[in-house]
Design a protein around this motif. Structure first.
Motif, short mmCIF file in Angstrom:
data_model
loop_
_atom_site.label_atom_id
_atom_site.label_comp_id
_atom_site.label_asym_id
_atom_site.label_seq_id
_atom_site.Cartn_x
_atom_site.Cartn_y
_atom_site.Cartn_z
N ASP A 102 -7.92 11.62 6.37
CA ASP A 102 -7.54 11.46 4.97
C ASP A 102 -8.25 12.56 4.19
O ASP A 102 -9.46 12.77 4.36
N HIS A 123 -4.06 11.75 0.59
CA HIS A 123 -4.85 10.54 0.46
C HIS A 123 -3.98 9.27 0.43
O HIS A 123 -3.10 9.13 -0.42
N ASN A 124 -4.24 8.41 1.40
CA ASN A 124 -3.56 7.11 1.51
C ASN A 124 -2.04 7.23 1.61
O ASN A 124 -1.32 6.28 1.30
N VAL A 147 -10.87 7.69 8.27
CA VAL A 147 -10.74 7.35 6.85
C VAL A 147 -12.04 6.76 6.35
O VAL A 147 -12.88 6.30 7.13
N TYR A 151 -13.48 4.94 -1.05
CA TYR A 151 -13.63 6.37 -1.29
C TYR A 151 -14.63 6.62 -2.43
O TYR A 151 -14.58 5.97 -3.47
N ALA A 158 -8.90 2.28 1.30
CA ALA A 158 -7.92 2.69 2.30
C ALA A 158 -6.91 1.58 2.55
O ALA A 158 -7.25 0.40 2.53
N ILE A 159 -5.66 1.99 2.80
CA ILE A 159 -4.61 1.03 3.16
C ILE A 159 -4.79 0.75 4.66
O ILE A 159 -4.01 1.18 5.51
N ILE A 163 -2.64 1.79 8.14
CA ILE A 163 -3.21 2.95 8.83
C ILE A 163 -3.56 2.58 10.27
O ILE A 163 -3.31 3.36 11.20
#
Length: 364
Positions: A102, A123-124, A147, A151, A158-159, A163
């Motif tokens: 990421d 990102h994401n 990731v 952040y 983060a998803i 992911i």
């Protein structure tokens, strides 16, 4: 929390919004006592690197405690959280491998991937991640998708569920640095991994003791064979003197996350209070969902002036600009703590309202 900042001729009192001591554990009396007790028993230093006599019972206990905290069995300690990322990734990834990052991951991750192939995804952005995974299929010995959980500049998350699914679908390994999530996010403070209930889906967990746990050091949690390999092949671990007995306080801090959940509750009361107050004043705080709250200003000059005016008003917060963020995305970055009072936060909100009148930072 309030600090006294040294000046040329006098000291200035300021509300501290630059500390990662999210739960206030660096000042917790039970943790201080645990540090003192450990130092009395073992002394002030370990005296050696781990392989030649510097690995003590308190190191072994902390490895077991942090692994168990994440429902795992094995962990390795590093002297800093930065090194936990940079050293372990340098050891595990080679020219025949690839790290898919990421683009917003911490600088320590980028350093750890200098000797391997790298690709960055927006990102994401799951579509971009999947595109890179498809293009990387069967081209590399090992694929790591790396990731952050939380952040550090936007405070967003983060998803992780999606992911993780994509990573494993394409034969990759998922690495999560949840330095800003531990103690803060998740029902019991076990971070973004707990939020998504992915304890058995994250292949490598990295983090630090220097934020919510109020001490210093880092860790990597993984399968037993990975931890064993790192202990004897990771040069920064193998050839560095081990952490001091003061890390006995970390063991107590891990216990207190469960024993005293009121600190996390107080932290989130403060996060909600400050975030909602800033939004009501018209400020852009982005998509933060953690103790990191950015006030996005955009222009570097205005951001610097805002930081200066905040400090004059008794609020110590960091202006963040390029290269930490993109050139047009400068912001004031704040870290909320459980030990902030409503009076502290009201002072912060009043200061932002005043500087908005001077600098016209919002659309009001």
């Amino acid at each position: 929390m309030q600090l006294r900042l040294p000046g040329k001729t006098s000291a200035t009192n300021a509300i501290c919004l630059v500390s990662n001591d999210y739960l206030g554990f660096s000042q917790h009396p039970k943790i201080k006592e645990a540090v003192i007790k450990s130092i009395r028993e073992f002394g002030t230093g370990s005296g050696a690197s781990p392989a030649i006599g510097g690995h003590f019972s308190y190191h072994q206990e902390l490895e077991a405690r942090i692994a168990a905290f994440y429902r795992r069995q094995d962990a390795i300690l590093y002297t800093t959280g930065y090194t936990a990322n940079s050293a372990s990734l340098q050891c595990l990834l080679h020219p025949e491998d690839i790290a898919i990052l990421d683009m917003a991951v911490h600088a320590s991750v980028y350093e750890g991937c200098l000797n391997t192939n790298t690709k960055q995804f927006i990102h994401n952005n799951l579509e971009h991640l999947e595109q890179i995974l498809k293009l990387s299929k069967d081209k590399y010995r090992t694929k790591f998708v790396i990731v952050d959980g939380v952040y550090s500049q936007d405070g967003d998350i983060a998803i992780l569920d999606e992911i993780a699914s994509l990573t494993h679908q394409y034969g990759g390994y998922l690495v999560v640095d949840d330095a800003h999530g531990i103690g803060v996010v998740g029902e019991t403070g076990r971070g973004v991994i707990e939020m998504f209930n992915l304890f058995d889906q994250v292949d490598i967990i990295t983090g630090t003791f220097s934020k919510a746990l109020g001490n210093i050091g880092g860790y990597v949690i993984a399968k037993a064979e990975v931890v064993y390999y790192l202990k004897y092949q990771s040069k920064q671990h193998l050839f560095s003197t081990t952490a001091t007995p003061a890390i006995g306080g970390i063991i107590r801090a891990i216990e207190l996350i469960d024993e005293e959940p009121q600190w996390k509750a107080s932290l989130w009361d403060n996060i909600t209070y400050l975030k909602s107050g800033l939004i009501s004043l018209g400020f852009d705080v982005g998509t933060t969902a953690s103790a990191v709250i950015p006030v996005k200003i955009g222009e570097i000059a205005k951001t610097l002036e805002a930081g200066n005016l905040l400090l004059k008003a008794g609020v110590y917060a960091n202006p963040i600009m390029y290269p930490a963020v993109s050139r047009k995305n400068a912001r004031i970055r704040m870290n909320v703590m459980a030990t902030h009072t409503k009076a502290h936060l009201d002072k912060v909100l009043n200061a932002f309202a005043d500087i908005d009148l001077k600098l016209n930072l919002t659309s009001k």
